[in-house]
Motif scaffolding. Structure first.
Motif, PDB file in Angstrom:
ATOM      1  N   CYS A  74      51.373  38.164  58.160  1.00 32.81           N
ATOM      2  CA  CYS A  74      50.355  38.299  57.218  1.00 32.81           C
ATOM      3  C   CYS A  74      51.374  39.021  56.154  1.00 32.81           C
ATOM      4  N   LEU A  75      52.090  40.280  56.638  1.00 33.48           N
ATOM      5  CA  LEU A  75      52.875  41.146  55.792  1.00 33.48           C
ATOM      6  C   LEU A  75      54.028  40.290  55.165  1.00 33.48           C
ATOM      7  N   ILE A  76      54.555  39.458  55.833  1.00 38.79           N
ATOM      8  CA  ILE A  76      55.733  38.779  55.227  1.00 38.79           C
ATOM      9  C   ILE A  76      55.271  37.774  54.220  1.00 38.79           C
ATOM     10  N   VAL A  77      54.274  36.953  54.832  1.00 37.62           N
ATOM     11  CA  VAL A  77      53.709  35.930  53.979  1.00 37.62           C
ATOM     12  C   VAL A  77      53.207  36.320  52.664  1.00 37.62           C
ATOM     13  N   ALA A 127      50.002  30.851  52.978  1.00 42.79           N
ATOM     14  CA  ALA A 127      49.370  31.877  52.320  1.00 42.79           C
ATOM     15  C   ALA A 127      48.026  32.132  52.114  1.00 42.79           C
ATOM     16  N   SER A 128      47.388  31.104  51.961  1.00 40.93           N
ATOM     17  CA  SER A 128      45.874  30.826  51.514  1.00 40.93           C
ATOM     18  C   SER A 128      45.033  30.809  52.748  1.00 40.93           C
ATOM     19  N   PHE A 129      45.814  29.860  53.928  1.00 36.93           N
ATOM     20  CA  PHE A 129      44.747  29.748  54.932  1.00 36.93           C
ATOM     21  C   PHE A 129      45.082  30.385  56.056  1.00 36.93           C
ATOM     22  N   LEU A 130      46.299  30.166  56.691  1.00 38.17           N
ATOM     23  CA  LEU A 130      46.709  30.704  57.930  1.00 38.17           C
ATOM     24  C   LEU A 130      46.755  32.197  57.891  1.00 38.17           C
TER      25      LEU A 130
END
Length: 306
Positions: A9-12, A222-225
Motif C-alpha cells: 500500500c505504501l509504495i502503490v 491502486a484503487s482495488f487491490l
C-alpha cells in the motif's frame, strides 16, 4: 503477510500520481477518471456478491456514502489529476500528505471529535515542507501553471478530508467498507460520466501501452487491490498504525519524480519531503515501538559499561 501488505500500500499509493503523469492526456482527464471509477465499481460490486459481508447500509446512510464517493473518488481525484498534469507528482504527493492534518480538522468540524495538539504542530511542519518545495516556483512568472496546480491539489486534499469525515461516520455505525466503496465508486463514476457527456466528449479508449498500463495500475492495483489490503491492515493492526504510511508518501513520490526525470534533486526537494514526513508522523502520533526502545536502552547501557 501484514508487513507485505503494508509495504504494498505504501509504495502503490506513493506512486499514484506518478502513474497519472505517465498516463498523460491522450483523452480528457475526466474521461480517464471515468474509466478508472467504472472499472473499480464493477470490481467492488463483484466482491460484494462474492463475499456478501454484513454491515449493509440503510437508506438513511446513503447520503453520507454519496458524500464519501463524490468527495473521495470523483471531485478530489479529478482535482489531483489536474494538479499532477499542471505541476509535478512530487509536489502533489507532498500536498496530499497534508491530509493527515486536514482530516482531523474535518472530523472536529463535522463529527465534533477532539483535535489533538500534535495535529497542529505536525501541520506547521507539513505546511513548512510544502512552502520550501514550492519556493523556487515563486521566482518565475512562467511557473503560473505550477501555482495553479498547487492550489487545485490543495482543494483536492480538502475534499478528501471531507470524504474521510463522512467515511468515519459510516465506520462508526458499522457499515462494511466494501459496501461503502462499491456504492462510492459507483456514485463517483456516474458523476464523472455526467460531466463527460455534458462536455460533449467522444468516448474513445487510447490504445497506447503507456495509457493502458497506467489505467490498469490505477484501477486494479491502486484503487482495488490497495484498498482491499488497506482494509485488511485496519482489521489487523488498527486504523492509526495503518495511517502511518501517509507520512512516507512524500519520500516515495519525490524519489519517483526524480527517477522519471520530472523533478531534479535539490535541497528544496529534500528538505520539503523530510519536513512533511516528520510533520505527518507527528500528526499521526507515531511512536517508536517499546521493543525497539528497550533494545536501544540495553545496547546503550552495555556500551556505557564497556
Amino acid at each position: 503477510m501484514t508487513n507485505l501488505m503494508y509495504v504494498f500500500c505504501l509504495i502503490v499509493w506513493g506512486l499514484n500520481f506518478i502513474a497519472v503523469k505517465i498516463q498523460g492526456t491522450p483523452v480528457s482527464l475526466e474521461l480517464s477518471l471515468t474509466y478508472r471509477l467504472v472499472i473499480t465499481a464493477f470490481l467492488f460490486f463483484a466482491l460484494v456478491l462474492f463475499l456478501k459481508p454484513k454491515g449493509i447500509p440503510t437508506r438513511k446512510d446513503l447520503p453520507f456514502i454519496i458524500v464519501f464517493g463524490v468527495c473521495n473518488f470523483a471531485l478530489s481525484y479529478l482535482c489531483l489529476y489536474y494538479a499532477t498534469i499542471l505541476s509535478s507528482a512530487a509536489i502533489v504527493t507532498l500536498i496530499f500528505s497534508l491530509k493527515v492534518i486536514l482530516t482531523p480538522l474535518a472530523l472536529r468540524i463535522f463529527l465534533k471529535e477532539q483535535l489533538h495538539p500534535r495535529v497542529l504542530f505536525g501541520g506547521v511542519l507539513g505546511v513548512f515542507g510544502v512552502c520550501v518545495l514550492i519556493y523556487p516556483s515563486l521566482s518565475s512568472f512562467s511557473s503560473f501553471a505550477d501555482l495553479k496546480g498547487i492550489l487545485i491539489a490543495l482543494l483536492g486534499t480538502v475534499l478528501t478530508a471531507i470524504g474521510d469525515a463522512s467515511s468515519a461516520r459510516n465506520a462508526r455505525i458499522k457499515i462494511d467498507p466494501i459496501y461503502a466503496n462499491a456504492i462510492g465508486f459507483t456514485v463517483g463514476s456516474i458523476l464523472m460520466a455526467i460531466i463527460v457527456l455534458s462536455q460533449g466528449q467522444k468516448i474513445i479508449i487510447p490504445t497506447s501501452i503507456t495509457y493502458i498500463s497506467a489505467l490498469l495500475y490505477l484501477t486494479l492495483i491502486a484503487s482495488f487491490l490497495a484498498w482491499l489490503f488497506y482494509l485488511k491492515l485496519v482489521e489487523r493492526i488498527g486504523a492509526a498504525k495503518s495511517g502511518y504510511m501517509v507520512a512516507l508518501f512524500p519520500v516515495i513520490g519525490g524519489i519517483a519524480s526524480v527517477v522519471i526525470g520530472e523533478s531534479s534533486l535539490s535541497i528544496y526537494l529534500i528538505i520539503g519531503c523530510l519536513s512533511s514526513c516528520i510533520g505527518a508522523a507527528i500528526a499521526l502520533g507515531f511512536r517508536i515501538p517499546r521493543k525497539i526502545k528497550k533494545r536501544e536502552s540495553r545496547l546503550w547501557g552495555h556500551n556505557k559499561i564497556d
